[in-house]
Design an enzyme around this catalytic site. Structure first.
Site, mmCIF file in Angstrom:
data_model
loop_
_atom_site.group_PDB
_atom_site.id
_atom_site.type_symbol
_atom_site.label_atom_id
_atom_site.label_comp_id
_atom_site.label_asym_id
_atom_site.label_seq_id
_atom_site.Cartn_x
_atom_site.Cartn_y
_atom_site.Cartn_z
ATOM 1 N N LEU A 63 6.481 2.553 6.028
ATOM 2 C CA LEU A 63 5.962 1.471 5.198
ATOM 3 C C LEU A 63 4.909 2.113 4.217
ATOM 4 O O LEU A 63 4.717 1.914 2.844
ATOM 5 C CB LEU A 63 5.373 0.569 5.843
ATOM 6 N N TYR A 64 4.508 3.342 4.640
ATOM 7 C CA TYR A 64 3.359 3.972 4.029
ATOM 8 C C TYR A 64 3.749 4.403 2.435
ATOM 9 O O TYR A 64 4.787 5.291 2.351
ATOM 10 C CB TYR A 64 2.774 5.125 4.766
ATOM 11 N N THR A 65 3.078 4.185 1.593
ATOM 12 C CA THR A 65 3.423 4.611 0.055
ATOM 13 C C THR A 65 4.745 4.400 -0.217
ATOM 14 O O THR A 65 5.472 5.020 -0.938
ATOM 15 C CB THR A 65 2.981 5.877 -0.339
ATOM 16 N N ASP A 66 5.416 3.198 0.345
ATOM 17 C CA ASP A 66 6.892 2.934 -0.008
ATOM 18 C C ASP A 66 7.815 3.817 0.507
ATOM 19 O O ASP A 66 8.716 4.232 -0.315
ATOM 20 C CB ASP A 66 7.051 2.480 -1.468
ATOM 21 N N GLY A 67 7.433 4.828 1.480
ATOM 22 C CA GLY A 67 8.548 5.723 2.163
ATOM 23 C C GLY A 67 8.052 7.231 1.427
ATOM 24 O O GLY A 67 8.603 8.125 1.944
#
Length: 371
Positions: A63-67
């Protein structure tokens, strides 16, 4: 404690640093990346500084920074080398890439297998050291999650498994099911823990110690409230951090009378020790029962260096007691019944208790130094 001493995570043989590098700030993509993400160059500098300090435990999520966080980590690990030295943790649950697909998120087998394959591609590796369920979806049976974890271990995709942000009964059900069916045990619970968020102590700490799961604490600075940017002694509570924004500490329920008392005591203790408030707050969490590692995040090298120095001192008992008392959470039912008077009645008036600390060392908290 220091970064060149490693500790067993839960009831396992996996040795990890007492401070883990969180990578939620790696990259500028997505909502969170836009708010407080770091550029590629800064992210690489943070990554190198942590490893150079002796750290080996890195935490991320799809999820973090959209991958982008996973993608950057994969690039950094490939360029630096030494993949096997790093204990790489990532998480799944959220539907960030398959909008409209009812199976594109959650904790079911279909999404779980697809998510691990996508993370492996972004991380440029053929295995993940520790794979975590990110958030309880309130739907998927614990048995399905545990069985899929076991399949992924047997397939060589992951080495260890754990849970993040789940109810204690769900974690207990999952671990007991694994034990009863000789499946891969869970070795980690990743949960929010700080001087202003201590609710896990009533159930999760004894659960983790009893069932062999080491706790990794996220947001140990209370969403930034304990960072030193908010000082009641300096004329107000607005501070200079992101909690002062329109969607900040007030909306998140952090700006309470109780929390400001915690911040004031933390400031007092930090001044007496000659340490940053953030360092004292991190030290307190890192030395709490059941905690295997504390996840630290940073957007600058100065922040990271300050966080890494949180292990360089010991909290004196008197100062620790001040922090314990001001931050003590209310004791909910049924734990409010387990006071000393009740125990005396249960034992017929006889003084019965545990043996002194140090008589035995639980496997889940055993220390392992690596030369």
């Amino acid at each position: 404690m220091s970064m060149n001493h490693y500790y067993l995570l839960g009831r396992s043989g996996l040795r990890v640093s007492p401070l883990s590098l969180g990578t939620m700030t790696f990259g500028k993509e997505g909502l969170y990346g836009g708010l407080w993400g770091s550029t590629n160059d800064v992210s690489r500098a943070l990554f190198d500084r942590y490893l150079d300090a002796g750290g080996n435990f890195i935490d991320t999520a799809d999820l973090y920074t959209d991958g982008s966080a996973e993608t950057l980590l994969g690039k950094f690990l490939e360029e630096r080398g030494g993949r096997d030295r790093v204990v790489l943790t990532t998480k799944f649950s959220y539907n960030s890439a398959h909008k409209g697909d009812p199976n594109g998120g959650g904790n079911g087998r279909k999404h779980m297998v697809r998510a691990v394959e996508a993370s492996l591609r972004r991380l440029r590796t053929d295995y993940i050291d520790l794979y975590l369920l990110h958030t309880w979806d309130r739907i998927t049976p614990a048995e399905e999650v545990v069985r899929t974890f076991d399949d992924l271990v047997r397939a060589g995709k992951i080495r260890y498994a754990g849970l993040s942000d789940v109810p204690s009964w769900y974690a207990a059900r999952a671990q007991t099911w694994a034990e009863a069916h000789a499946l891969t045990p869970l070795i980690n619970l990743q949960l929010q823990y700080s001087l202003v968020e201590r609710n896990l102590e009533h159930e999760f700490t004894p659960l983790a110690q009893t069932l062999g799961m080491g706790i990794t604490a996220w947001s140990p600075l209370g969403m930034g409230l304990l960072s030193g940017k908010y000082r009641p002694s300096e004329g107000g509570f607005q501070g200079e951090g992101r909690l002062s924004s329109a969607v900040g500490g007030q909306q998140m329920g952090l700006f309470t009378e109780r929390n400001w008392k915690v911040v004031a005591t933390l400031e007092k203790v930090a001044k007496e020790l000659g340490r940053d408030m953030s360092q004292v707050a991190l030290n307190w969490v890192a030395t709490q029962p059941g905690v295997g590692s504390v996840i630290i995040g940073a957007s600058t090298l100065k922040q990271l260096d300050g966080n890494l120095a949180a292990l360089d001192f010991t909290l004196p008992p008197g100062l620790r007691q001040q922090l314990d008392e001001v931050s003590a959470p209310p004791v909910p039912f049924p734990y409010s019944m387990f006071s000393q008077p009740h125990q005396l009645v249960l034992q017929g008036g006889a003084a019965v208790g545990d043996k002194p600390t140090g008589y035995t060392v639980p496997v889940s908290t055993a220390q392992a130094s690596v030369v």
